[in-house]
Design a protein around this motif. Structure first.
Motif, PDB file in Angstrom:
ATOM      1  N   SER A 193     -25.229  -7.405   9.685  1.00 52.50           N
ATOM      2  CA  SER A 193     -26.051  -8.612   9.721  1.00 52.50           C
ATOM      3  C   SER A 193     -25.167  -9.824   9.978  1.00 52.50           C
ATOM      4  CB  SER A 193     -26.782  -8.784   8.383  1.00 52.50           C
ATOM      5  OG  SER A 193     -25.842  -9.069   7.350  1.00 52.50           O
ATOM      6  N   ASP A 194     -25.798 -10.986  10.174  1.00 54.52           N
ATOM      7  CA  ASP A 194     -25.028 -12.221  10.334  1.00 54.52           C
ATOM      8  C   ASP A 194     -24.214 -12.502   9.070  1.00 54.52           C
ATOM      9  OD1 ASP A 194     -26.095 -12.486  12.844  1.00 54.52           O
ATOM     10  OD2 ASP A 194     -27.602 -13.981  12.259  1.00 54.52           O
ATOM     11  N   ARG A 195     -24.796 -12.189   7.920  1.00 53.06           N
ATOM     12  CA  ARG A 195     -24.047 -12.366   6.665  1.00 53.06           C
ATOM     13  C   ARG A 195     -22.830 -11.449   6.642  1.00 53.06           C
ATOM     14  NH1 ARG A 195     -23.991  -9.365   2.124  1.00 53.06           N
ATOM     15  NH2 ARG A 195     -23.244 -10.350   0.200  1.00 53.06           N
ATOM     16  N   ASP A 196     -22.986 -10.233   7.138  1.00 51.72           N
ATOM     17  CA  ASP A 196     -21.855  -9.309   7.208  1.00 51.72           C
ATOM     18  C   ASP A 196     -20.767  -9.855   8.129  1.00 51.72           C
ATOM     19  OD1 ASP A 196     -23.334  -7.622   5.575  1.00 51.72           O
ATOM     20  OD2 ASP A 196     -24.076  -6.418   7.262  1.00 51.72           O
ATOM     21  N   HIS A 197     -21.182 -10.471   9.226  1.00 52.99           N
ATOM     22  CA  HIS A 197     -20.199 -11.074  10.133  1.00 52.99           C
ATOM     23  C   HIS A 197     -19.381 -12.133   9.409  1.00 52.99           C
ATOM     24  CE1 HIS A 197     -22.939  -9.986  13.787  1.00 52.99           C
ATOM     25  NE2 HIS A 197     -22.311  -8.936  13.315  1.00 52.99           N
ATOM     26  N   ALA A 198     -20.040 -12.906   8.563  1.00 49.81           N
ATOM     27  CA  ALA A 198     -19.340 -13.945   7.795  1.00 49.81           C
ATOM     28  C   ALA A 198     -18.335 -13.309   6.834  1.00 49.81           C
ATOM     29  CB  ALA A 198     -20.341 -14.807   7.039  1.00 49.81           C
ATOM     30  N   ILE A 199     -18.697 -12.171   6.270  1.00 50.29           N
ATOM     31  CA  ILE A 199     -17.776 -11.470   5.375  1.00 50.29           C
ATOM     32  C   ILE A 199     -16.524 -11.045   6.136  1.00 50.29           C
ATOM     33  CG2 ILE A 199     -17.463  -9.346   4.032  1.00 50.29           C
ATOM     34  CD1 ILE A 199     -20.405  -9.595   3.208  1.00 50.29           C
ATOM     35  N   LEU A 200     -16.710 -10.496   7.330  1.00 49.39           N
ATOM     36  CA  LEU A 200     -15.556 -10.091   8.137  1.00 49.39           C
ATOM     37  C   LEU A 200     -14.678 -11.295   8.472  1.00 49.39           C
ATOM     38  CD1 LEU A 200     -17.122  -7.519  10.638  1.00 49.39           C
ATOM     39  CD2 LEU A 200     -16.104  -7.108   8.394  1.00 49.39           C
ATOM     40  N   ASP A 201     -15.323 -12.424   8.772  1.00 46.15           N
ATOM     41  CA  ASP A 201     -14.562 -13.636   9.054  1.00 46.15           C
ATOM     42  C   ASP A 201     -13.743 -14.057   7.839  1.00 46.15           C
ATOM     43  OD1 ASP A 201     -15.506 -13.768  11.616  1.00 46.15           O
ATOM     44  OD2 ASP A 201     -17.082 -15.237  11.178  1.00 46.15           O
ATOM     45  N   ASN A 202     -14.365 -13.969   6.656  1.00 47.36           N
ATOM     46  CA  ASN A 202     -13.663 -14.367   5.428  1.00 47.36           C
ATOM     47  C   ASN A 202     -12.493 -13.444   5.121  1.00 47.36           C
ATOM     48  OD1 ASN A 202     -15.341 -16.564   4.959  1.00 47.36           O
ATOM     49  ND2 ASN A 202     -16.761 -15.403   3.681  1.00 47.36           N
ATOM     50  N   LEU A 203     -12.600 -12.186   5.550  1.00 48.05           N
ATOM     51  CA  LEU A 203     -11.485 -11.252   5.366  1.00 48.05           C
ATOM     52  C   LEU A 203     -10.337 -11.545   6.325  1.00 48.05           C
ATOM     53  CD1 LEU A 203     -13.401  -7.850   4.998  1.00 48.05           C
ATOM     54  CD2 LEU A 203     -12.366  -9.207   3.173  1.00 48.05           C
ATOM     55  N   GLY A 204     -10.609 -12.350   7.338  1.00 46.60           N
ATOM     56  CA  GLY A 204      -9.590 -12.635   8.344  1.00 46.60           C
ATOM     57  C   GLY A 204      -9.322 -11.463   9.270  1.00 46.60           C
ATOM     58  N   LEU A 205     -10.318 -10.613   9.433  1.00 50.05           N
ATOM     59  CA  LEU A 205     -10.145  -9.384  10.202  1.00 50.05           C
ATOM     60  C   LEU A 205      -9.672  -9.667  11.624  1.00 50.05           C
ATOM     61  CD1 LEU A 205     -10.657  -6.348   9.618  1.00 50.05           C
ATOM     62  CD2 LEU A 205     -12.835  -6.631  10.818  1.00 50.05           C
ATOM     63  N   LYS A 206      -8.684  -8.898  12.078  1.00 42.98           N
ATOM     64  CA  LYS A 206      -8.128  -9.091  13.421  1.00 42.98           C
ATOM     65  C   LYS A 206      -8.285  -7.875  14.327  1.00 42.98           C
ATOM     66  CE  LYS A 206      -4.736 -12.651  12.274  1.00 42.98           C
ATOM     67  NZ  LYS A 206      -5.248 -12.938  10.923  1.00 42.98           N
ATOM     68  N   VAL A 207      -8.333  -6.683  13.753  1.00 40.54           N
ATOM     69  CA  VAL A 207      -8.360  -5.465  14.558  1.00 40.54           C
ATOM     70  C   VAL A 207      -9.425  -4.518  14.016  1.00 40.54           C
ATOM     71  CG1 VAL A 207      -7.055  -3.465  15.397  1.00 40.54           C
ATOM     72  CG2 VAL A 207      -5.894  -5.667  15.069  1.00 40.54           C
ATOM     73  N   ILE A 208     -10.191  -3.911  14.926  1.00 42.12           N
ATOM     74  CA  ILE A 208     -11.150  -2.861  14.581  1.00 42.12           C
ATOM     75  C   ILE A 208     -10.781  -1.622  15.365  1.00 42.12           C
ATOM     76  CG2 ILE A 208     -13.553  -2.112  14.662  1.00 42.12           C
ATOM     77  CD1 ILE A 208     -14.370  -5.059  14.463  1.00 42.12           C
ATOM     78  N   CYS A 209     -10.472  -0.529  14.664  1.00 42.45           N
ATOM     79  CA  CYS A 209     -10.189   0.751  15.298  1.00 42.45           C
ATOM     80  C   CYS A 209     -11.404   1.651  15.101  1.00 42.45           C
ATOM     81  CB  CYS A 209      -8.947   1.394  14.692  1.00 42.45           C
ATOM     82  SG  CYS A 209      -7.408   0.558  15.128  1.00 42.45           S
ATOM     83  N   ASP A 210     -12.097   1.925  16.179  1.00 48.62           N
ATOM     84  CA  ASP A 210     -13.327   2.709  16.150  1.00 48.62           C
ATOM     85  C   ASP A 210     -12.987   4.153  16.502  1.00 48.62           C
ATOM     86  OD1 ASP A 210     -15.843   3.828  16.522  1.00 48.62           O
ATOM     87  OD2 ASP A 210     -16.664   2.083  17.564  1.00 48.62           O
ATOM     88  N   LEU A 211     -13.061   5.042  15.511  1.00 52.11           N
ATOM     89  CA  LEU A 211     -12.673   6.434  15.687  1.00 52.11           C
ATOM     90  C   LEU A 211     -13.803   7.311  16.214  1.00 52.11           C
ATOM     91  CD1 LEU A 211     -10.679   6.913  12.337  1.00 52.11           C
ATOM     92  CD2 LEU A 211      -9.811   6.146  14.558  1.00 52.11           C
ATOM     93  N   ARG A 212     -14.963   6.725  16.476  1.00 44.20           N
ATOM     94  CA  ARG A 212     -16.099   7.512  16.930  1.00 44.20           C
ATOM     95  C   ARG A 212     -15.893   8.026  18.359  1.00 44.20           C
ATOM     96  NH1 ARG A 212     -21.053   3.736  16.487  1.00 44.20           N
ATOM     97  NH2 ARG A 212     -19.484   2.312  17.369  1.00 44.20           N
ATOM     98  N   SER A 213     -16.661   9.059  18.686  1.00 43.10           N
ATOM     99  CA  SER A 213     -16.601   9.624  20.028  1.00 43.10           C
ATOM    100  C   SER A 213     -17.294   8.704  21.035  1.00 43.10           C
ATOM    101  CB  SER A 213     -17.264  10.997  20.052  1.00 43.10           C
ATOM    102  OG  SER A 213     -18.662  10.863  19.840  1.00 43.10           O
ATOM    103  N   THR A 214     -17.113   9.015  22.294  1.00 43.16           N
ATOM    104  CA  THR A 214     -17.728   8.219  23.354  1.00 43.16           C
ATOM    105  C   THR A 214     -19.249   8.201  23.217  1.00 43.16           C
ATOM    106  OG1 THR A 214     -15.917   8.888  24.811  1.00 43.16           O
ATOM    107  CG2 THR A 214     -17.869   7.928  25.849  1.00 43.16           C
ATOM    108  N   SER A 215     -19.852   9.354  22.975  1.00 36.57           N
ATOM    109  CA  SER A 215     -21.311   9.408  22.862  1.00 36.57           C
ATOM    110  C   SER A 215     -21.814   8.678  21.628  1.00 36.57           C
ATOM    111  CB  SER A 215     -21.782  10.857  22.848  1.00 36.57           C
ATOM    112  OG  SER A 215     -21.230  11.565  21.756  1.00 36.57           O
ATOM    113  N   GLU A 216     -21.085   8.748  20.528  1.00 34.78           N
ATOM    114  CA  GLU A 216     -21.494   8.020  19.319  1.00 34.78           C
ATOM    115  C   GLU A 216     -21.492   6.519  19.562  1.00 34.78           C
ATOM    116  OE1 GLU A 216     -20.013  10.309  15.391  1.00 34.78           O
ATOM    117  OE2 GLU A 216     -18.452   9.956  16.881  1.00 34.78           O
TER     118      GLU A 216
END
Length: 260
Positions: free
Chosen positions: A49-72
């Motif tokens: 959600s938009d609120r979740d996006h704010a949480i990620l911003d507050n964490l200072g997140l810089k990198v997301i590693c997505d381990l899912r497959s191409t189809s997922e």
């Protein structure tokens, strides 16, 4: 709630996130602690959600590693802010180990047979995901932090990655298993995500009791993974060196960055 679940600040509750938590805070065998606020693990990020996006911003997140497959990733793309400046890494691949759908539709399928298949899958899953784990560990060693790595449920591919990292940092196995088992706190939500997946209809005709072991964070699964690595390589750290290609400098840097 489990002892791990009571650990202050570990779980980060979100509206649409799933199984999002900090891997930091655990003590190590040599008297250090894993730093908090630097590396996070998660399940799917497709319903943030938009609120979740704010949480990620507050964490200072810089990198997301997505381990899912191409189809997922195609079926359920992550919902991230358009203006987000995250570095997003993923790998085009298809899953093989751990796909139990066909087995669960067999007339003789039982919870015990599915559990046994999960244990067997864990013996090879680290090897199947080795290219992804190499990139993840190199980013932890060399890239900007904080970082989050995730798959769909945040249990199998993510759980193994977290276990290997915590083991490399010197966390006791008992605590590693407890961290893994904490995913069961999100069991009901995980089942909802499976049911709502575009391919979730494959489970509609299967007794939930049969596929429940697939959704559980059974420490026996993780134990099978560690035994398989140790039989072949001697130690889990040797697997990281042999199969992921990390050297002394990479491992020392990870420990320097994540231990306090």
């Amino acid at each position: 709630m489990t002892e791990v679940g009571r650990d202050s600040g570990r779980i980060i509750f979100m509206d649409g996130g799933h199984n999002f938590r900090d891997i930091g805070g655990y003590p190590t065998r040599d008297g250090c602690h894993v730093a908090q606020g630097l590396v996070f693990r998660s399940g799917t990020m497709s319903e943030l959600s938009d609120r979740d996006h704010a949480i990620l911003d507050n964490l200072g997140l810089k990198v997301i590693c997505d381990l899912r497959s191409t189809s997922e990733r195609s079926r359920r793309p992550s919902r991230l802010p358009e203006a987000a400046q995250y570095e997003i890494w993923s790998r085009d691949h298809h899953m093989s180990a751990g796909d139990l759908t066909e087995a669960m539709h067999r007339p003789d399928a039982t919870p015990d047979t599915v559990r046994a298949l999960m244990i067997d899958a864990y013996r090879t899953l680290a090897y199947e995901q080795a290219p992804s784990y190499r990139e993840l560990f190199l980013r932890i060693a060399q890239g900007p932090l904080p970082l989050v790595f995730h798959c769909a449920a945040g249990k199998d591919r993510t759980g193994i990655a977290a276990a290997l990292l915590l083991d490399l940092l010197g966390v006791e196995r008992e605590r590693i298993f407890a961290d893994y088992a904490l995913t069961d706190e999100f069991f009901a939500r995980g089942c909802q995500l499976i049911a709502s997946d575009p391919v979730g209809h494959r489970f509609a005709e299967v007794d939930p009791a049969i596929w429940e072991p697939m959704m559980r964070a059974d420490p026996a699964y993780l134990a099978a993974m560690f035994v398989a690595l140790e039989v072949r390589h001697g130690t889990a750290e040797a697997f990281i060196r042999d199969e992921l290609g990390l050297d002394d400098e990479d491992i020392m840097t990870i420990r320097d960055r994540l231990l306090v």
